[in-house]
Every structure is written in C-alpha cells, then in structure tokens.
Design a protein around this motif. Structure first.
Motif, PDB file in Angstrom:
ATOM      1  N   VAL A 162      31.524  37.551  24.614  1.00 10.15           N
ATOM      2  CA  VAL A 162      31.764  38.122  25.931  1.00 10.15           C
ATOM      3  C   VAL A 162      33.034  37.500  26.485  1.00 10.15           C
ATOM      4  CG1 VAL A 162      30.924  38.415  28.294  1.00 10.15           C
ATOM      5  CG2 VAL A 162      29.303  38.481  26.382  1.00 10.15           C
ATOM      6  N   ILE A 163      33.923  38.336  27.024  1.00 12.79           N
ATOM      7  CA  ILE A 163      35.118  37.838  27.693  1.00 12.79           C
ATOM      8  C   ILE A 163      35.079  38.308  29.141  1.00 12.79           C
ATOM      9  CG2 ILE A 163      36.490  37.791  25.569  1.00 12.79           C
ATOM     10  CD1 ILE A 163      37.876  40.365  26.528  1.00 12.79           C
ATOM     11  N   CYS A 164      35.663  37.519  30.039  1.00 17.71           N
ATOM     12  CA  CYS A 164      35.701  37.940  31.438  1.00 17.71           C
ATOM     13  C   CYS A 164      36.843  37.278  32.190  1.00 17.71           C
ATOM     14  CB  CYS A 164      34.367  37.695  32.140  1.00 17.71           C
ATOM     15  SG  CYS A 164      33.796  35.992  32.181  1.00 17.71           S
ATOM     16  N   ASN A 165      37.345  38.019  33.155  1.00 24.05           N
ATOM     17  CA  ASN A 165      38.426  37.590  34.035  1.00 24.05           C
ATOM     18  C   ASN A 165      37.944  37.841  35.474  1.00 24.05           C
ATOM     19  OD1 ASN A 165      40.890  37.038  35.231  1.00 24.05           O
ATOM     20  ND2 ASN A 165      41.840  38.969  34.633  1.00 24.05           N
ATOM     21  N   PRO A 166      37.013  36.993  35.957  1.00 17.43           N
ATOM     22  CA  PRO A 166      36.375  37.255  37.251  1.00 17.43           C
ATOM     23  C   PRO A 166      37.356  37.111  38.416  1.00 17.43           C
ATOM     24  CG  PRO A 166      35.144  35.625  35.960  1.00 17.43           C
ATOM     25  CD  PRO A 166      36.482  35.780  35.321  1.00 17.43           C
ATOM     26  N   PRO A 167      36.972  37.599  39.596  1.00 16.33           N
ATOM     27  CA  PRO A 167      37.803  37.374  40.778  1.00 16.33           C
ATOM     28  C   PRO A 167      38.057  35.882  40.975  1.00 16.33           C
ATOM     29  CG  PRO A 167      36.054  38.942  41.259  1.00 16.33           C
ATOM     30  CD  PRO A 167      35.767  38.383  39.904  1.00 16.33           C
ATOM     31  N   PHE A 168      39.299  35.534  41.301  1.00 15.62           N
ATOM     32  CA  PHE A 168      39.670  34.125  41.412  1.00 15.62           C
ATOM     33  C   PHE A 168      39.274  33.502  42.745  1.00 15.62           C
ATOM     34  CE2 PHE A 168      43.428  34.341  38.205  1.00 15.62           C
ATOM     35  CZ  PHE A 168      42.523  34.234  37.163  1.00 15.62           C
ATOM     36  N   MET A 169      39.177  34.324  43.796  1.00 17.34           N
ATOM     37  CA  MET A 169      38.992  33.786  45.140  1.00 17.34           C
ATOM     38  C   MET A 169      37.528  33.858  45.565  1.00 17.34           C
ATOM     39  SD  MET A 169      42.055  32.934  45.714  1.00 17.34           S
ATOM     40  CE  MET A 169      41.917  32.434  47.421  1.00 17.34           C
ATOM     41  N   PRO A 170      36.998  32.772  46.115  1.00 15.97           N
ATOM     42  CA  PRO A 170      35.610  32.802  46.600  1.00 15.97           C
ATOM     43  C   PRO A 170      35.447  33.788  47.752  1.00 15.97           C
ATOM     44  CG  PRO A 170      36.436  30.547  46.436  1.00 15.97           C
ATOM     45  CD  PRO A 170      37.614  31.447  46.266  1.00 15.97           C
ATOM     46  N   LYS A 171      34.230  34.279  47.913  1.00 19.41           N
ATOM     47  CA  LYS A 171      33.948  35.221  48.987  1.00 19.41           C
ATOM     48  C   LYS A 171      34.245  34.581  50.342  1.00 19.41           C
ATOM     49  CE  LYS A 171      30.321  38.349  50.678  1.00 19.41           C
ATOM     50  NZ  LYS A 171      28.928  38.811  50.463  1.00 19.41           N
ATOM     51  N   GLY A 172      34.925  35.332  51.206  1.00 21.21           N
ATOM     52  CA  GLY A 172      35.226  34.838  52.538  1.00 21.21           C
ATOM     53  C   GLY A 172      36.475  34.006  52.638  1.00 21.21           C
ATOM     54  N   SER A 173      37.204  33.812  51.514  1.00 26.31           N
ATOM     55  CA  SER A 173      38.428  33.027  51.576  1.00 26.31           C
ATOM     56  C   SER A 173      39.518  33.821  52.272  1.00 26.31           C
ATOM     57  CB  SER A 173      38.870  32.621  50.168  1.00 26.31           C
ATOM     58  OG  SER A 173      39.015  33.752  49.343  1.00 26.31           O
ATOM     59  N   SER A 174      40.548  33.132  52.683  1.00 25.66           N
ATOM     60  CA  SER A 174      41.619  33.762  53.458  1.00 25.66           C
ATOM     61  C   SER A 174      42.544  34.574  52.562  1.00 25.66           C
ATOM     62  CB  SER A 174      42.424  32.691  54.187  1.00 25.66           C
ATOM     63  OG  SER A 174      42.983  31.779  53.264  1.00 25.66           O
ATOM     64  N   HIS A 175      43.499  35.223  53.180  1.00 29.31           N
ATOM     65  CA  HIS A 175      44.519  36.025  52.489  1.00 29.31           C
ATOM     66  C   HIS A 175      43.904  37.191  51.711  1.00 29.31           C
ATOM     67  CE1 HIS A 175      47.195  32.819  53.632  1.00 29.31           C
ATOM     68  NE2 HIS A 175      46.528  31.939  52.911  1.00 29.31           N
ATOM     69  N   ALA A 176      42.892  37.790  52.281  1.00 30.58           N
ATOM     70  CA  ALA A 176      42.261  38.944  51.633  1.00 30.58           C
ATOM     71  C   ALA A 176      43.180  40.156  51.704  1.00 30.58           C
ATOM     72  CB  ALA A 176      40.937  39.258  52.306  1.00 30.58           C
ATOM     73  N   SER A 177      43.226  40.917  50.612  1.00 30.41           N
ATOM     74  CA  SER A 177      44.069  42.097  50.563  1.00 30.41           C
ATOM     75  C   SER A 177      43.459  43.226  51.398  1.00 30.41           C
ATOM     76  CB  SER A 177      44.220  42.565  49.111  1.00 30.41           C
ATOM     77  OG  SER A 177      44.870  43.822  49.057  1.00 30.41           O
ATOM     78  N   PRO A 178      44.298  44.004  52.093  1.00 29.24           N
ATOM     79  CA  PRO A 178      43.772  45.173  52.814  1.00 29.24           C
ATOM     80  C   PRO A 178      43.368  46.305  51.880  1.00 29.24           C
ATOM     81  CG  PRO A 178      46.166  45.087  52.989  1.00 29.24           C
ATOM     82  CD  PRO A 178      45.739  43.818  52.330  1.00 29.24           C
TER      83      PRO A 178
END
Length: 253
Positions: free
Chosen positions: A122-138
């Motif tokens: 299994v390979i994976c490239n999960p989201p790097f930023m924790p939930k609720g972190s700043s600089h969220a993309s619109p």
C-alpha cells in the motif's frame, strides 16, 4: 501542457516521467507535486504485484508506478468525486484499463469489495496539514487534498495496515515533523522493518519530507537511510531526483 475543459473544471494534460504517462489534472487549485512521483519511485515490487494507492487523487502516483513497473497491478481509492472522475479519464488516456482499478470510497468506511489484507503493498500520500490548521485553501478540492478532513493521519495509516497482506509493505510520504506520529502507529500495530528515507532540500539542511516504509507483522530494527538531497546549490534537481522525476528511474532506499 495542453488545457482541456471538463463539464465541471478546466484541466491540463501534463507529461510525467519523461512522457511515459500523461496526467489530466485541475488547471488551478489541486495540482500534483513531486511527492507523488518520488513516492512511486521508491517502490520495489515483483511482477504481478497488486498495489493499493490509498487516496489516489487523480492517480499521479499510481500512473507513475505503472509507467515504471510494467507488470504491476494498481488499485486506486479516492473519496472526492471530481478527482475520481479525472482519475477515470487518466486510466483511459494511458490505456491502463487492464492494470488499474478505481474505487470511490471513504477510507473510514472501507467498502466490502476492498478485502482486508489483500494487497502486496500500500502506498499513500496523505494530506500534510492537520485538521483546523491555518493557511487553508479556499479551493475545496485542494483543501481536502492538503488538509486532513474527518480522517486523521492515524486513520490513513490504520487503513493502510488493514489492507496490506501480512509481511506486505506500507510506504508513506509525509512531512518530517510528523515522523513521530507515523512511527508511533507502526509500532503500536507491530509493523516493523521500518525504513526512514529523508528528503533533504539542500545538502546540510534539515529534511522537510520523509518517505517511510514498514512491513506488517515483521519484527526487525528500524533503519534510517542516507536519504536523498533534492537540489544542487544552484537550485536544480540532483541527478538522482532528476532521473526519478523526468526519466522514471527508481529511487531506492
């Protein structure tokens, strides 16, 4: 690079690993970076191995893996409908219908047609930023691709370990500052033979990314490898990284 309009969003068509594969992807917002390509470059697999790309997005990692290893079978699992639709387009564009299966599902609710313990790797490239972190993309697509939603990093790793065969490998690319989270889950679930492959931005600088591999149910000491430097002093890619990105060469631990 060619632009194309779908019914929902404009796409570009981009060549990867020296034109071995083509990738349709959103023209704005979510775009494949080098992480997915380097992740695919680290995989060693026997002919006919069945590999799961967990959270495949538009399929970049799986496409590069199939472009480099001509005999492997890949299944991609993706939650977002838009990215899943583009991945289907990429499967047809690269004529990988016989080698690439796609499933739209949530890793928190794995479907019955995805049997546990059935994949060689299994390979994976999960989201790097924790939930609720700043600089969220619109951009909602990019937001979910880069920031954790309902599924945390731990959830991603637990799903990967459930789906891989005993002694099979789970390989993840992620931020170096979250390495302790990755290692804690592997150890808790008794995945061993852990190998940490740092990706150094420049010689002498701390790693910002790591590729980490572990094998389910194997007890063996951890190894921190020499890793790989990404850039020369002038900002160009090192020969090894250039080979992986542009020529589909392996980037082995």
């Amino acid at each position: 690079m060619n632009a194309e309009q779908t019914t929902e969003i404009p796409l570009t068509e981009d060549d990867f690993i020296g034109g071995e594969v083509k990738v349709f992807q959103p023209a704005k917002g979510y775009r494949a970076g080098i992480d997915a390509v380097l992740l695919a470059a680290t995989v060693e697999a026997k002919a006919s191995a069945h590999i799961l790309d967990l959270g495949c997005g538009v399929g970049t990692a799986g496409l590069c893996l199939m472009g480099r290893l001509k005999d492997v079978q890949v299944t991609g699992l993706e939650l977002q409908s838009v990215l899943f639709e583009i991945a289907q387009k990429n499967r047809q564009a690269n004529k990988f219908e016989d080698r690439w299966s796609l499933i739209q599902a949530d890793l928190l609710q794995l479907p019955k047609d995805l049997p546990l313990g059935s994949f060689d790797q299994v390979i994976c490239n999960p989201p790097f930023m924790p939930k609720g972190s700043s600089h969220a993309s619109p951009d909602p697509i990019k937001l979910l691709a880069n920031h954790e939603g309902d599924a945390s990093l731990r959830d991603w790793m637990l799903a990967a370990l459930k789906l891989v065969k005993p002694k099979g490998a789970v390989t993840i690319v992620h931020r170096a500052d979250r390495l302790d989270e990755i290692l804690s889950v592997f150890r808790e679930k008794k995945a061993g033979a852990i190998e940490v492959f740092p990706l150094w931005p420049y010689a002498g600088q701390p790693a910002k990314r790591v590729v980490v591999r572990a094998r389910r149910g194997i007890s063996k000491p951890m190894l921190i490898t020499a890793g790989q430097t990404l850039h020369e002093k002038d900002g160009s890619y090192t020969p090894e990284i250039q080979g992986a990105l542009r020529m589909g060469q392996a980037l082995l631990f």
